[in-house]
Scaffold this motif. Structure first.
Motif, PDB file in Angstrom:
ATOM      1  N   GLY A 256      -8.903 -38.651  21.616  1.00 40.16           N
ATOM      2  CA  GLY A 256      -8.283 -39.959  21.421  1.00 40.16           C
ATOM      3  C   GLY A 256      -8.034 -40.271  19.958  1.00 40.16           C
ATOM      4  O   GLY A 256      -7.008 -40.853  19.590  1.00 40.16           O
ATOM      5  N   LEU A 257      -8.973 -39.868  19.097  1.00 43.75           N
ATOM      6  CA  LEU A 257      -8.802 -40.094  17.664  1.00 43.75           C
ATOM      7  C   LEU A 257      -7.584 -39.344  17.138  1.00 43.75           C
ATOM      8  O   LEU A 257      -6.790 -39.883  16.356  1.00 43.75           O
ATOM      9  N   PHE A 258      -7.416 -38.100  17.572  1.00 39.56           N
ATOM     10  CA  PHE A 258      -6.277 -37.320  17.101  1.00 39.56           C
ATOM     11  C   PHE A 258      -4.959 -37.933  17.566  1.00 39.56           C
ATOM     12  O   PHE A 258      -3.986 -38.014  16.796  1.00 39.56           O
ATOM     13  N   VAL A 259      -4.889 -38.379  18.807  1.00 35.03           N
ATOM     14  CA  VAL A 259      -3.646 -38.956  19.329  1.00 35.03           C
ATOM     15  C   VAL A 259      -3.302 -40.242  18.587  1.00 35.03           C
ATOM     16  O   VAL A 259      -2.133 -40.486  18.236  1.00 35.03           O
ATOM     17  N   ILE A 260      -4.310 -41.090  18.322  1.00 35.24           N
ATOM     18  CA  ILE A 260      -4.049 -42.340  17.594  1.00 35.24           C
ATOM     19  C   ILE A 260      -3.515 -42.049  16.198  1.00 35.24           C
ATOM     20  O   ILE A 260      -2.510 -42.635  15.759  1.00 35.24           O
ATOM     21  N   MET A 261      -4.158 -41.145  15.493  1.00 25.61           N
ATOM     22  CA  MET A 261      -3.727 -40.839  14.127  1.00 25.61           C
ATOM     23  C   MET A 261      -2.370 -40.135  14.123  1.00 25.61           C
ATOM     24  O   MET A 261      -1.554 -40.330  13.218  1.00 25.61           O
ATOM     25  N   LEU A 262      -2.098 -39.329  15.143  1.00 25.95           N
ATOM     26  CA  LEU A 262      -0.804 -38.663  15.251  1.00 25.95           C
ATOM     27  C   LEU A 262       0.301 -39.694  15.476  1.00 25.95           C
ATOM     28  O   LEU A 262       1.392 -39.600  14.885  1.00 25.95           O
ATOM     29  N   TYR A 263       0.039 -40.683  16.301  1.00 26.86           N
ATOM     30  CA  TYR A 263       1.030 -41.736  16.538  1.00 26.86           C
ATOM     31  C   TYR A 263       1.278 -42.550  15.272  1.00 26.86           C
ATOM     32  O   TYR A 263       2.427 -42.864  14.927  1.00 26.86           O
ATOM     33  N   VAL A 264       0.211 -42.897  14.548  1.00 22.83           N
ATOM     34  CA  VAL A 264       0.367 -43.678  13.326  1.00 22.83           C
ATOM     35  C   VAL A 264       1.136 -42.884  12.272  1.00 22.83           C
ATOM     36  O   VAL A 264       1.966 -43.434  11.545  1.00 22.83           O
ATOM     37  N   ALA A 265       0.884 -41.575  12.183  1.00 21.84           N
ATOM     38  CA  ALA A 265       1.534 -40.753  11.172  1.00 21.84           C
ATOM     39  C   ALA A 265       3.009 -40.528  11.472  1.00 21.84           C
ATOM     40  O   ALA A 265       3.836 -40.476  10.556  1.00 21.84           O
ATOM     41  N   THR A 266       3.356 -40.376  12.763  1.00 13.08           N
ATOM     42  CA  THR A 266       4.735 -40.013  13.122  1.00 13.08           C
ATOM     43  C   THR A 266       5.554 -41.157  13.690  1.00 13.08           C
ATOM     44  O   THR A 266       6.785 -41.081  13.712  1.00 13.08           O
ATOM     45  N   GLU A 267       4.875 -42.207  14.201  1.00 11.62           N
ATOM     46  CA  GLU A 267       5.545 -43.339  14.840  1.00 11.62           C
ATOM     47  C   GLU A 267       6.340 -42.901  16.066  1.00 11.62           C
ATOM     48  O   GLU A 267       7.362 -43.495  16.409  1.00 11.62           O
ATOM     49  N   ARG A 268       5.878 -41.846  16.740  1.00  9.68           N
ATOM     50  CA  ARG A 268       6.518 -41.361  17.956  1.00  9.68           C
ATOM     51  C   ARG A 268       5.676 -41.740  19.169  1.00  9.68           C
ATOM     52  O   ARG A 268       4.554 -41.265  19.334  1.00  9.68           O
ATOM     53  N   THR A 269       6.229 -42.605  20.040  1.00 12.42           N
ATOM     54  CA  THR A 269       5.510 -43.023  21.238  1.00 12.42           C
ATOM     55  C   THR A 269       5.265 -41.852  22.178  1.00 12.42           C
ATOM     56  O   THR A 269       4.311 -41.858  22.964  1.00 12.42           O
ATOM     57  N   SER A 270       6.116 -40.838  22.091  1.00  6.88           N
ATOM     58  CA  SER A 270       5.975 -39.689  22.984  1.00  6.88           C
ATOM     59  C   SER A 270       4.622 -39.008  22.816  1.00  6.88           C
ATOM     60  O   SER A 270       4.074 -38.457  23.775  1.00  6.88           O
ATOM     61  N   TRP A 271       4.047 -39.031  21.593  1.00  4.33           N
ATOM     62  CA  TRP A 271       2.742 -38.411  21.394  1.00  4.33           C
ATOM     63  C   TRP A 271       1.659 -39.144  22.191  1.00  4.33           C
ATOM     64  O   TRP A 271       0.731 -38.529  22.711  1.00  4.33           O
ATOM     65  N   ILE A 272       1.764 -40.473  22.278  1.00  3.71           N
ATOM     66  CA  ILE A 272       0.804 -41.246  23.070  1.00  3.71           C
ATOM     67  C   ILE A 272       0.903 -40.857  24.540  1.00  3.71           C
ATOM     68  O   ILE A 272      -0.110 -40.654  25.232  1.00  3.71           O
ATOM     69  N   VAL A 273       2.134 -40.752  25.039  1.00  3.75           N
ATOM     70  CA  VAL A 273       2.327 -40.392  26.447  1.00  3.75           C
ATOM     71  C   VAL A 273       1.778 -38.999  26.719  1.00  3.75           C
ATOM     72  O   VAL A 273       1.062 -38.771  27.704  1.00  3.75           O
ATOM     73  N   PHE A 274       2.103 -38.033  25.844  1.00  5.05           N
ATOM     74  CA  PHE A 274       1.580 -36.685  26.022  1.00  5.05           C
ATOM     75  C   PHE A 274       0.055 -36.681  25.970  1.00  5.05           C
ATOM     76  O   PHE A 274      -0.608 -35.986  26.753  1.00  5.05           O
ATOM     77  N   GLY A 275      -0.504 -37.439  25.058  1.00  5.83           N
ATOM     78  CA  GLY A 275      -1.957 -37.489  24.938  1.00  5.83           C
ATOM     79  C   GLY A 275      -2.628 -38.028  26.184  1.00  5.83           C
ATOM     80  O   GLY A 275      -3.621 -37.470  26.666  1.00  5.83           O
ATOM     81  N   LEU A 276      -2.095 -39.126  26.743  1.00  7.44           N
ATOM     82  CA  LEU A 276      -2.677 -39.702  27.961  1.00  7.44           C
ATOM     83  C   LEU A 276      -2.564 -38.747  29.141  1.00  7.44           C
ATOM     84  O   LEU A 276      -3.517 -38.585  29.920  1.00  7.44           O
ATOM     85  N   LEU A 277      -1.401 -38.096  29.282  1.00  9.46           N
ATOM     86  CA  LEU A 277      -1.222 -37.167  30.386  1.00  9.46           C
ATOM     87  C   LEU A 277      -2.166 -35.976  30.272  1.00  9.46           C
ATOM     88  O   LEU A 277      -2.782 -35.543  31.258  1.00  9.46           O
ATOM     89  N   MET A 278      -2.305 -35.447  29.056  1.00  6.92           N
ATOM     90  CA  MET A 278      -3.161 -34.274  28.864  1.00  6.92           C
ATOM     91  C   MET A 278      -4.627 -34.620  29.044  1.00  6.92           C
ATOM     92  O   MET A 278      -5.399 -33.844  29.618  1.00  6.92           O
ATOM     93  N   SER A 279      -5.043 -35.788  28.555  1.00  7.99           N
ATOM     94  CA  SER A 279      -6.442 -36.183  28.727  1.00  7.99           C
ATOM     95  C   SER A 279      -6.760 -36.421  30.194  1.00  7.99           C
ATOM     96  O   SER A 279      -7.833 -36.034  30.680  1.00  7.99           O
TER      97      SER A 279
END
Length: 472
Positions: A256-279
């Protein structure tokens, strides 16, 4: 005619340090904690606790030292972070001492172990070590940007900390502890800080590549295939932690920490969706064949149905926790008047919020969660104010790790998600947790001091000279 030339010196724009505000809030936080301690003694024994003076002086000493160090080494830091952490730590000591007085827990300990050892004195010692580490962070870490140099070293250290528990016996079904003689350490608490340092340094360099999109699908910009590598590696590592250590809490926190920081760094909502699906896919997959995770899921689905058949004790603990929340009502039964000690020895660790919910009620629970929310909010505000990208990512990473830990612990105790086995920051008994979280607050204070410190104005140019003509 004579000419007198005066050169004006432009200094830094003055900014308030807010240290006196912090001092007032510290006094208020310590006062609330001491009042709660007195209230527990009066409610349970009809008199003030015998150790009230020592407890109050100890808390004043710890809070006073921390404040003086902040005043000296981080004068422009956020004025709320230290008082909020002190208040939670003080209330945690009260909750642990209150459960130490439970006749049921004392009798159970004597039956199982032959003697009873109170946890409150040990927690006070761990709090002192935590404040000492907090002081060391502020005195040694003059600039948080120094941590950027150790990006890949921190990755190696974090991996070692995450892997070490695999080689030690499981405790309550999960391998989250390492034993060093008479002491036990939970390395995951320290790993979350070191992981945040690594992610901040890595994402600062790679964020432009990770932000690139290959195509648009259902309103989302999908990342390029080659950029999915890092998130797949992190996902696989979190699944390995879940499989070999059966540690659901650390796995959720890590990914979860990696997905949050990845979203903040890239501003891509798709990373949040991928993170939730994978988790979700990883958790469901592991839960199908790992017995310990299965028992946690069963206890979450219906703790009362498996109350008498579950041998792990998870159903009984969660059922008692839910009943304690229900009996607390809106205002609670009062300090020392609840029965959350029926949960067992985990009442002052994983389930410490059950005591809050029963004895302080919904109002007390909301107040405690609001304090946690304020710490996260001040951390996010620090990230917004930081002038460098590494500081922004590190502040948001530490705040995100803190928020995720609060969510998974509170959600597990309340039945919102399966129980994870993590401890509530500052409130729960446990040396690793309180020490690591004091270090986390210290780093946030260092970043906020750098962000709020007024930048020196540029040197005056020749245009700043003023010529005054004096006539005889």
């Amino acid at each position: 005619m004579s000419v007198v030339t005066n050169t004006t010196t432009i200094g830094a724009i003055d900014a308030p340090s807010r240290r006196n505000t912090e001092l007032g809030l510290m006094a208020f936080a310590i006062g609330i904690s001491v009042f709660a301690y007195a209230n527990v003694g009066l409610a349970m024994d009809g008199k003030l606790p015998s150790g009230m003076l020592g407890y109050g002086l100890g808390l004043i000493l710890l809070g006073g030292v921390a404040h003086l160090v902040v005043r000296k080494f981080a004068p422009y830091a956020d004025p709320l972070l230290l008082p909020l952490a002190t208040l939670l730590n003080g209330l945690g000591l009260v909750l642990i001492w209150r459960l130490d007085q439970s006749p049921r827990l004392i009798q159970r300990a004597k039956t199982l172990f032959g003697a009873f050892s109170p946890d409150a004195p040990k927690q006070l010692m761990y709090s002192a070590i935590g404040v000492a580490l907090f002081v060391a962070v502020l005195m040694v870490l003059k600039d948080h940007r120094i941590l950027q140099r150790y990006t890949y070293i921190s990755m190696a250290v974090a991996l070692v900390l995450l892997i070490l528990p695999m080689f030690f016996p499981a405790v309550n079904g999960a391998k989250i502890w390492i034993s060093l003689g008479p002491f036990s350490i939970q390395p995951g608490e320290f790993a979350k800080i070191i992981i945040a340092v690594f992610f901040s340094g890595y994402l600062m360099v790679k964020r432009d590549a990770l932000a690139l999109a290959s195509r648009r699908f259902m309103g989302m910009y999908l990342p390029r295939g080659r950029d999915l590598g890092p998130i797949l590696v992190i996902w696989a590592l979190s699944i390995l932690i879940l499989v070999f250590e059966t540690d659901l809490g650390t796995s959720l926190l890590f990914f979860g920490l990696f997905v949050i920081m990845l979203y903040v760094a890239t501003e891509r909502t798709s990373w949040i969706v991928f993170g939730l699906l994978m988790s979700a896919a990883g958790a469901v997959g592991v839960a199908t064949f790992e017995p310990h995770v299965q028992s946690r899921v069963n206890a979450w689905m219906d703790p009362f149905a498996c109350y008498t058949t579950d041998t792990s004790g998870a159903c009984e603990q969660i059922a008692n926790a839910i009943m304690s929340f229900g009996s607390g009502g809106t205002l609670g039964t009062g300090w020392g008047q609840g029965n959350s000690d029926l949960i067992g020895f985990a009442a002052n660790a994983d389930f410490v919020l059950s005591t809050v919910g029963e004895e302080l009620g919904l109002a007390g629970m909301m107040a405690v969660l609001l304090i946690y929310g304020l710490i996260v909010e001040r951390g996010v505000r620090t990230a917004l104010a930081a002038r460098d990208p590494f500081g922004k990512l590190l502040a948001i990473g530490l705040s995100g790790a803190f928020a995720i830990q609060v969510f998974v612990v509170a959600g597990g105790v309340m039945g919102l998600i399966p129980l994870t086995g993590m401890t509530m920051p500052f409130l729960a008994a446990g040396g690793s947790s309180v020490i690591a979280n004091w270090a986390l607050i210290g780093i946030l204070i260092r970043i906020s001091d750098t962000a709020r410190r007024p930048a020196p104005a540029p040197a005056p140019s020749s245009d700043a000279e003023m010529t005054q003509v004096v006539r005889p």
